[in-house]
Design an enzyme around this catalytic site. Structure first.
Site, PDB file in Angstrom:
ATOM      1  N   LYS A  31       0.850  -1.195   0.000  1.00 23.47           N
ATOM      2  CA  LYS A  31       0.000   0.000   0.000  1.00 23.47           C
ATOM      3  C   LYS A  31       0.877   1.233   0.000  1.00 23.47           C
ATOM      4  CE  LYS A  31      -4.486   0.887   0.534  1.00 23.47           C
ATOM      5  NZ  LYS A  31      -5.568  -0.084   0.289  1.00 23.47           N
ATOM      6  N   GLY A  76     -19.957   7.118   3.515  1.00 26.55           N
ATOM      7  CA  GLY A  76     -18.936   7.325   2.477  1.00 26.55           C
ATOM      8  C   GLY A  76     -19.620   7.374   1.129  1.00 26.55           C
ATOM      9  N   GLY A 114     -17.798   8.126  -1.852  1.00 32.88           N
ATOM     10  CA  GLY A 114     -16.744   8.180  -2.870  1.00 32.88           C
ATOM     11  C   GLY A 114     -17.002   7.068  -3.869  1.00 32.88           C
ATOM     12  N   ASN A 115     -15.950   6.589  -4.493  1.00 32.64           N
ATOM     13  CA  ASN A 115     -16.106   5.573  -5.530  1.00 32.64           C
ATOM     14  C   ASN A 115     -16.867   4.345  -5.018  1.00 32.64           C
ATOM     15  OD1 ASN A 115     -14.864   2.929  -6.850  1.00 32.64           O
ATOM     16  ND2 ASN A 115     -14.979   4.538  -8.381  1.00 32.64           N
ATOM     17  N   ALA A 116     -16.443   3.822  -3.858  1.00 33.43           N
ATOM     18  CA  ALA A 116     -17.056   2.590  -3.353  1.00 33.43           C
ATOM     19  C   ALA A 116     -18.498   2.825  -2.904  1.00 33.43           C
ATOM     20  CB  ALA A 116     -16.212   2.028  -2.213  1.00 33.43           C
ATOM     21  N   GLY A 117     -18.712   3.829  -2.050  1.00 29.16           N
ATOM     22  CA  GLY A 117     -20.036   4.066  -1.479  1.00 29.16           C
ATOM     23  C   GLY A 117     -21.070   4.468  -2.521  1.00 29.16           C
TER      24      GLY A 117
HETATM   25  N1  GLU Z   1      -7.233   0.257  -2.982  1.00 30.84           N
HETATM   26  C1  GLU Z   1      -8.043  -0.888  -3.223  1.00 30.84           C
HETATM   27  C2  GLU Z   1      -8.093  -1.775  -2.002  1.00 30.84           C
HETATM   28  O1  GLU Z   1      -7.897  -1.330  -0.904  1.00 30.84           O
HETATM   29  C3  GLU Z   1      -7.656  -1.616  -4.503  1.00 30.84           C
HETATM   30  C4  GLU Z   1      -6.291  -2.184  -4.538  1.00 30.84           C
HETATM   31  C5  GLU Z   1      -5.866  -2.725  -5.906  1.00 30.84           C
HETATM   32  O2  GLU Z   1      -6.703  -2.818  -6.786  1.00 30.84           O
HETATM   33  O3  GLU Z   1      -4.700  -3.047  -6.022  1.00 30.84           O
HETATM   34  O4  GLU Z   1      -8.385  -2.935  -2.081  1.00 30.84           O
END
Ligand code: GLU
Length: 410
Positions: A102, A214, A216-219
């Protein structure tokens, strides 16, 4: 609150539930590599400013490290380390051939112009380019980063290497080798496992109420998908405000409003705080924002029967224990939000073979993978009388330990 300490507590609890020895998890108790950089980027008026960034390559026993990069004013090393650890577990849970990593840059994107964000993205890649690559460590979007950031990062990386290497990053725009469906994959994967959990818990989808923290993209995609499936989405929130209508929100209108105004304020429903949203009388709660939202102090207020963690780390270990006691089922982040990285894997496969799939093919594969992972975890829950989080970790730990052992790392 130290998020990494929480993550390590989860590891310990799961190892205990799965009768896995401390010696066998020793290789996961600290990251393999931590990269900390300080890099310059010019502001629009020509001043040079310095930014701090991290990339943590937590473990690579199962393949190149993989995970997003977030831009956030409060990003810190303990947080990025926890997120990299969770990626390691997540990638093993859904059985994609990756380790976990990350990244984080300490920056508030809301205070920067597009051109400033472009320079920050490019400079971060300049600072870490030696350590990443399609067979080494593969970034993707995360909190406050998106396909445009990925495009700048890819372009910078390719310029440095003098090669086209679309597989060095996922979550790219389609025109640069992105995958169909990657933009809503996190939410879609979460919706597929939510559906499985709902049928086991005897919740009626056509009567179920949902609150999503949330937007954003996910929510936002989760609200759209569940609304389309007939669920009643009664509350959503962004970092500033939440909106609540017990009769159900007009999700399309809320999305249009947020896109236009950049806030949910003024949407025209009862205003709730993020804290109030978590305690609403709903059947399903979907935290889709940041870590440590449901804690010891407010876990007892949760009225939902089911929590689906679309964010990473939204529930602390102390809160987990309280929720379990209160009979709340928690579908953990390492399963619930793994749809994002699953489709990142499909994107990388497409890049490696230079052959691109239809959206339908991507979604078919995603559904199969999510349902299979859910079922494997559910079987462990029954067998070991554990929580879903413990079961997901145990499934991942078994896979990670096997890989580490085969490499002689154990
Ligand atoms: N940031 C996203 C996660 O936390 C996606 C990670 C990715 O696709 O490598 O899972």
């Amino acid at each position: 609150m130290n998020t990494f300490t929480n993550a390590m507590e989860q590891l310990q609890a799961a190892a205990k539930a799965g009768s896995i020895t401390t010696a066998d998890t020793a290789f996961l108790q600290a990251p393999k590599r931590v990269i900390e950089v300080s890099f310059p980027a010019k502001t629009d008026d020509g001043t040079t400013k310095y930014y701090k960034g991290y990339r943590v390559q937590y473990n690579d026993a199962r393949g190149p490290t993989k995970g997003g990069i977030r831009f956030h004013p409060h990003a810190d090393l303990a947080e990025v380390q926890a997120l990299a650890f969770w990626m390691t577990i997540k990638n093993a849970v859904v059985d994609v051939p990756y380790g976990g990593g990350k990244g984080g840059v300490i920056v508030n994107p809301k205070e920067h112009s597009r051109s400033e964000l472009e320079r920050i993205s490019r400079e971060f890649i300049k600072a870490v380019h030696e350590f990443i690559g399609p067979t080494k460590d593969i970034p993707a979007p995360d909190v406050y980063t998106d396909k445009h950031v990925m495009a700048w990062m890819l372009d910078e990386y390719e310029a440095i290497k003098g090669l086209h290497q679309p597989g060095m990053v996922t979550g790219k725009p389609l025109a640069l080798g992105g995958s169909q469906g990657r933009d809503y994959a996190t939410a879609m994967g979460g919706a597929f496992v939510l559906k499985e959990a709902v049928s086991l818990l005897d919740i009626n989808p056509l009567k179920a109420t949902v609150a999503i923290q949330g937007f954003g993209n996910a929510g936002m995609h989760m609200a759209r998908i569940l609304d389309g499936w007939g669920y009643r989405v009664v509350a959503v929130s962004d970092s500033r405000t939440g909106v609540y209508d017990p009769k159900g929100l007009d999700v399309k209108k809320a999305i249009a409003h947020k896109k236009k105004e950049r806030t949910l304020e003024g949407y025209g429903a009862k205003i709730v705080t993020n804290k109030e949203l978590l305690a609403l009388d709903v059947d399903i709660l979907v935290p889709a924002a940041l870590e440590n939202q449901v804690r010891k102090s407010n876990a007892g207020d949760v009225k939902a029967q089911l929590i689906v963690e679309l964010a990473n780390g939204p529930v602390t270990p102390e809160a987990d224990a309280l929720l379990e006691k209160n009979g709340v089922t928690v579908i953990p982040d390492v399963l619930a939000n793994a749809g994002g990285v699953a489709v990142s894997y499909y994107e990388w496969v497409q890049n490696n073979q230079g052959y691109y799939w239809e959206e339908e093919e991507v979604m078919e594969k995603l559904e199969k993978k999510m349902v299979k992972s859910f079922k494997e975890i559910h079987a462990l829950v029954k067998e070991l009388d554990s929580t879903y989080r413990e079961a997901a970790f145990i499934l991942a730990l078994r896979r990670l330990i096997e890989a580490a052992r085969l490499r002689g790392a154990l």
